[in-house]
Design a protein around this motif. Structure first.
Motif, PDB file in Angstrom:
ATOM      1  N   ASN A  76       0.802  -1.222   0.000  1.00 29.54           N
ATOM      2  CA  ASN A  76       0.000   0.000   0.000  1.00 29.54           C
ATOM      3  C   ASN A  76       0.835   1.274   0.000  1.00 29.54           C
ATOM      4  O   ASN A  76       0.272   2.373   0.059  1.00 29.54           O
ATOM      5  N   VAL A  77       2.152   1.157  -0.062  1.00 29.82           N
ATOM      6  CA  VAL A  77       3.023   2.338   0.053  1.00 29.82           C
ATOM      7  C   VAL A  77       3.084   3.093  -1.278  1.00 29.82           C
ATOM      8  O   VAL A  77       3.483   2.545  -2.310  1.00 29.82           O
ATOM      9  N   THR A  78       2.647   4.344  -1.249  1.00 22.38           N
ATOM     10  CA  THR A  78       2.807   5.254  -2.381  1.00 22.38           C
ATOM     11  C   THR A  78       3.080   6.652  -1.839  1.00 22.38           C
ATOM     12  O   THR A  78       2.525   7.024  -0.801  1.00 22.38           O
ATOM     13  N   PRO A  79       3.917   7.439  -2.470  1.00 23.65           N
ATOM     14  CA  PRO A  79       4.736   7.043  -3.607  1.00 23.65           C
ATOM     15  C   PRO A  79       5.840   6.070  -3.176  1.00 23.65           C
ATOM     16  O   PRO A  79       6.127   5.954  -1.978  1.00 23.65           O
ATOM     17  N   LEU A  80       6.452   5.407  -4.130  1.00 19.40           N
ATOM     18  CA  LEU A  80       7.539   4.497  -3.818  1.00 19.40           C
ATOM     19  C   LEU A  80       8.757   5.264  -3.327  1.00 19.40           C
ATOM     20  O   LEU A  80       8.999   6.399  -3.745  1.00 19.40           O
ATOM     21  N   PRO A  81       9.551   4.671  -2.430  1.00 20.59           N
ATOM     22  CA  PRO A  81      10.846   5.267  -2.101  1.00 20.59           C
ATOM     23  C   PRO A  81      11.633   5.492  -3.393  1.00 20.59           C
ATOM     24  O   PRO A  81      11.484   4.737  -4.371  1.00 20.59           O
ATOM     25  N   ARG A  82      12.475   6.486  -3.405  1.00 21.21           N
ATOM     26  CA  ARG A  82      13.083   6.917  -4.667  1.00 21.21           C
ATOM     27  C   ARG A  82      13.988   5.850  -5.277  1.00 21.21           C
ATOM     28  O   ARG A  82      14.032   5.697  -6.502  1.00 21.21           O
ATOM     29  N   SER A  83      14.713   5.098  -4.454  1.00 26.60           N
ATOM     30  CA  SER A  83      15.550   4.033  -5.010  1.00 26.60           C
ATOM     31  C   SER A  83      14.696   2.964  -5.682  1.00 26.60           C
ATOM     32  O   SER A  83      15.015   2.481  -6.775  1.00 26.60           O
ATOM     33  N   LEU A  84      13.599   2.585  -5.031  1.00 23.35           N
ATOM     34  CA  LEU A  84      12.709   1.580  -5.614  1.00 23.35           C
ATOM     35  C   LEU A  84      12.040   2.130  -6.872  1.00 23.35           C
ATOM     36  O   LEU A  84      11.856   1.405  -7.861  1.00 23.35           O
ATOM     37  N   GLY A  85      11.705   3.391  -6.854  1.00 26.17           N
ATOM     38  CA  GLY A  85      11.152   4.015  -8.061  1.00 26.17           C
ATOM     39  C   GLY A  85      12.119   3.923  -9.229  1.00 26.17           C
ATOM     40  O   GLY A  85      11.710   3.654 -10.369  1.00 26.17           O
ATOM     41  N   ASN A  86      13.406   4.099  -8.954  1.00 25.44           N
ATOM     42  CA  ASN A  86      14.404   3.981 -10.017  1.00 25.44           C
ATOM     43  C   ASN A  86      14.581   2.534 -10.465  1.00 25.44           C
ATOM     44  O   ASN A  86      14.835   2.273 -11.648  1.00 25.44           O
ATOM     45  N   ILE A  87      14.449   1.591  -9.535  1.00 28.11           N
ATOM     46  CA  ILE A  87      14.477   0.172  -9.922  1.00 28.11           C
ATOM     47  C   ILE A  87      13.332  -0.116 -10.883  1.00 28.11           C
ATOM     48  O   ILE A  87      13.499  -0.811 -11.899  1.00 28.11           O
TER      49      ILE A  87
END
Length: 218
Positions: A76-87
């Motif tokens: 349910n976590v949004t927005p994604l942490p930035r590292s995961l967003g880059n993944i």
């Protein structure tokens, strides 16, 4: 209460190092993730089932984010942490799709060990438990898993500093910059690690990883 995964319990860490760490953490109410998730990565994949190791640094320091798997967050976590967003950006570039949430437990279910080198962190203080002794567990896990061919993804200098604990063998070793916003453009983007792993598995007549896993997610 923290449960030690039986399949990994023979590692010297659990008798030599963990009791002191457990004593230090006992009673603290600002430690993440919750104690029952601390060994989630090892609980999800037995040594015999490990096909890929992705090495992270420490859990997310935001309550409600981490689920005990490196880089993963609760669904349910949004927005994604930035590292995961880059993944996920690299997944889109590499495989033309992304999972429906940041929960990467479907990777673990396929033999991807998502291991942090520290398994706890103080809320709001990234890296705060980096010197608690957790790294000895990561070293032993790398040594054990490298006793047979395994794919290793080492993002960033911290993970790459543990490369020497990977034993010799027919391994795949992917080393690039970390997916964090500070370094992702220095070699992480465009590295195509997910297709590299699958090509390596297919070359050995092994089942590739379903990195997207939408059929397994709600």
């Amino acid at each position: 209460m923290t449960h030690i995964p039986q399949a990994w319990a023979h590692l010297p860490f659990f008798t030599d190092r963990y009791p002191q760490i457990a004593t230090h953490l006992a009673g603290a109410d600002d430690v993440l993730p919750p104690a029952h998730l601390r060994f989630a990565a090892l609980s999800a994949v037995t040594p015999a089932d490990v096909r890929v190791v992705i090495l992270g640094q420490d859990p997310y320091p935001t309550a409600g984010h981490g689920n005990g798997l490196a880089f993963s967050v609760n669904a349910n976590v949004t927005p994604l942490p930035r590292s995961l967003g880059n993944i996920f950006k690299e997944l889109q570039n590499d495989l033309d799709d992304t999972p429906t949430s940041g929960d990467l437990s479907h990777w673990a279910a396929q033999g991807v060990l998502l291991l942090n080198t520290a398994l706890s962190v103080r809320e709001g203080q990234a890296g705060s438990h980096a010197k608690q002794g957790w790294e000895h567990l990561a070293r032993e896990v790398l040594d054990l898993t490298s006793q047979r061919p395994t794919a290793y993804i080492l993002w960033g200098r911290h993970a790459q500093g543990l490369r020497k604990y990977i034993g010799a063998g027919d391994h795949l070793l992917i080393e690039t910059s970390h997916p964090s916003p500070l370094s992702a453009r220095r070699g992480f983007f465009g590295s195509r690690p997910f297709s590299q792993v699958n090509d390596w598995l297919r070359a050995r007549d092994l089942r590739p990883i379903d990195w997207i896993g939408k059929s397994n997610q709600s």
